[in-house]
Design an enzyme around this catalytic site. Structure first.
Site, mmCIF file in Angstrom:
data_model
loop_
_atom_site.group_PDB
_atom_site.id
_atom_site.type_symbol
_atom_site.label_atom_id
_atom_site.label_comp_id
_atom_site.label_asym_id
_atom_site.label_seq_id
_atom_site.Cartn_x
_atom_site.Cartn_y
_atom_site.Cartn_z
ATOM 1 C CG ASP A 258 -1.785 1.191 1.354
ATOM 2 O OD1 ASP A 258 -2.702 1.321 0.516
ATOM 3 O OD2 ASP A 258 -1.564 2.023 2.268
ATOM 4 C CD GLU A 282 -2.377 2.521 -3.516
ATOM 5 O OE1 GLU A 282 -3.507 3.000 -3.662
ATOM 6 O OE2 GLU A 282 -1.733 2.598 -2.447
#
EC number: 3.2.1.1
Length: 478
Positions: A258, A282
């Site tokens: 993330d 990400e």
């Protein structure tokens, strides 16, 4: 009356002749445009499919024979039902997903977070609490208990599917207040967590003895300091480090990192070197060159946001030339790009069916969003595209034709697999094109069933194919 009928007949013949000539001119123009289009050779490699880097020799035949590489399912969406039921919901889907050809499942952050039974997991407190400690107002997480999670992972492995953990290591939340001499204030950086593992204090977060900041913080949460050897040891170094515990005890097969903009790519590189498993970051950026830079330095795959934004411009902006001219990660690094149409954070593409036809026939590692598959789109059409991806979408890529409404590309095949030709039509009318295949004097068909044609390619490998309005057709040998 007879004269009137004769005039009507003459008028009808004239109209028929006019429209026949007009139609013939349009067909001839289409053929001329197709033959004059300069084919774009997008990727240059030996044609092998995307690989997650694992040994598939122990998997059953439906994956060993998977010519196109894998398909990932994002097994959640934002604010899935609370109440500790989600792990069991997903477990109930894995057999059907496996039968459809899904190779892996990406799960939400699984450990206990500050918002306890209501958290989606992106505010992590205790990396070792999977719903088995009473803290933050709950024993179970929003998704369920540790026992239910391990049961889900086991069920997925029994279907020869891999399971990827969402890892949030940029920031933490849920710590207690303590005095921080580096800020001269109290900060919520005291993490005496119930598991007793990875206890943290102010020096494990910026601002601290290692500096004032790193590449980025998020949402005002305490920003974890990866420069601190203590943090490194607990994340990936020691035998019971977070990554190794997830992999060796919980049996996760890989990682979705993330908000990797918040720390240097060396962090993911070190995690991968010490822990192993497939990884995707990400890095939310539409610049393909920036994504390529991150992949190379992190030694990791990344979500292809450049492709995502170009698909939105192409399908919703009614300009399919964006697919031919647009810079995307899969064009630069086909073995690093994880493609997607929507996810829990962003859902701006309206013409999703065309977008899924694009990513499931092109290079990269395509991801299907849970709600698209289970709720919003035609599951039978998606299953057909998954089958085509797994069985036909192989080889490097050539773009055969593109204009505002039409896009045709060819996967050139690999290791005896013939590849395919995909035709996307964003107009309101049937379209036909002459295109050059890799197959001479060969009968082909549309594996979607959208066209009933069974054309035979000419000796020079040219053939005319068709595509229905606002839809797609995908052609390969019988």
């Amino acid at each position: 009356m007879k004269q009137t009928n004769q005039l009507r007949l003459l008028a009808s013949c004239f109209v028929f002749s006019f429209f026949s000539c007009e139609q013939e001119d349009a067909i001839n123009k289409n053929e001329e445009d197709s033959r004059n289009f300069k084919v774009i050779e997008v990727t240059h490699h030996d044609g092998r499919p995307f690989s997650t880097g694992d040994d598939k020799s122990n998997l059953n035949s439906k994956y060993v024979a998977n010519a196109g590489g894998g398909v990932m399912m994002q097994g959640f969406y934002w604010d899935v039902p609370a109440g500790g039921t989600w792990w069991n919901v997903v477990k109930g889907k894995v057999t059907a997903w496996g039968n459809a050809g899904i190779e892996s499942i990406w799960l939400p952050p699984a450990s206990k977070a500050q918002n306890g039974p209501f958290s989606m997991g992106y505010d992590p407190t205790d990396y070792y609490d999977f719903g088995n400690y009473n803290q933050n107002g709950t024993v179970e997480t929003r998704f369920g208990s540790k026992t239910e999670l391990t049961s889900l992972i086991t069920a997925a492995h029994n279907e020869n599917m891999k399971v990827y953990a969402d890892i949030v290591i940029n920031h933490n939340s849920g710590g207690q207040s303590e005095y921080n001499p580096y800020t001269g204030t109290n900060t919520y950086t005291k993490f005496n967590v119930a598991s007793g593992k990875f206890i943290r204090s102010y020096n494990d977060f910026y601002k601290n003895s290692y500096g004032n900041n790193d590449e980025g913080s998020f949402g005002g949460f305490p920003d974890l300091c990866h420069a601190n050897p203590y943090v490194q040891d607990w994340l990936w170094g020691r035998a019971d480090a977070v990554g190794k515990y997830y992999k060796n005890t919980m049996k996760f097969d890989g990682w979705r990192f993330d908000y990797v903009k918040g720390f240097g790519p060396w962090v993911v590189n070190q995690w991968n070197a010490n822990v192993g498993g497939f990884s995707v970051g990400e890095y939310w950026d539409g610049n393909a060159a920036t994504l390529e830079w991150w992949c190379d330095n992190a030694n990791s795959s990344a979500f292809d946001f450049a492709c995502y934004y170009k698909m939105d411009e192409a399908f919703d902006g009614n300009d399919l030339t964006k697919l031919s001219t647009g810079d995307m990660l899969w064009k630069r690094r086909p073995f690093r790009a994880v493609t997607f149409v929507s996810n829990h954070d962003t859902d701006q593409i309206w013409k999703k069916t065309l977008a899924y036809a694009y990513i499931l026939t092109h290079e990269g590692y395509p991801t299907i969003f849970y709600r698209d598959y289970e709720e919003w789109l035609d599951k039978n059409k998606l299953n057909n595209l998954i089958w085509i991806h797994n069985n036909k979408a192989t080889g490097n890529t050539s773009i055969l034709y593109a204009d505002n409404d039409e896009y045709i590309a060819r996967r050139n095949g690999y290791n005896g697999n013939p590849g395919l030709v995909v035709y996307l039509n964003n107009s309101n009318a049937w379209q036909e094109r002459w295109i050059q295949t890799n197959w001479a004097s060969t009968t082909i068909k549309d594996y979607t069933g959208n066209s009933s044609w069974y054309p035979t390619t000419q000796g020079d490998k040219w053939v005319k194919i068709q595509c229905p309005p606002n839809s797609y057709s995908i052609w390969s040998t019988l």
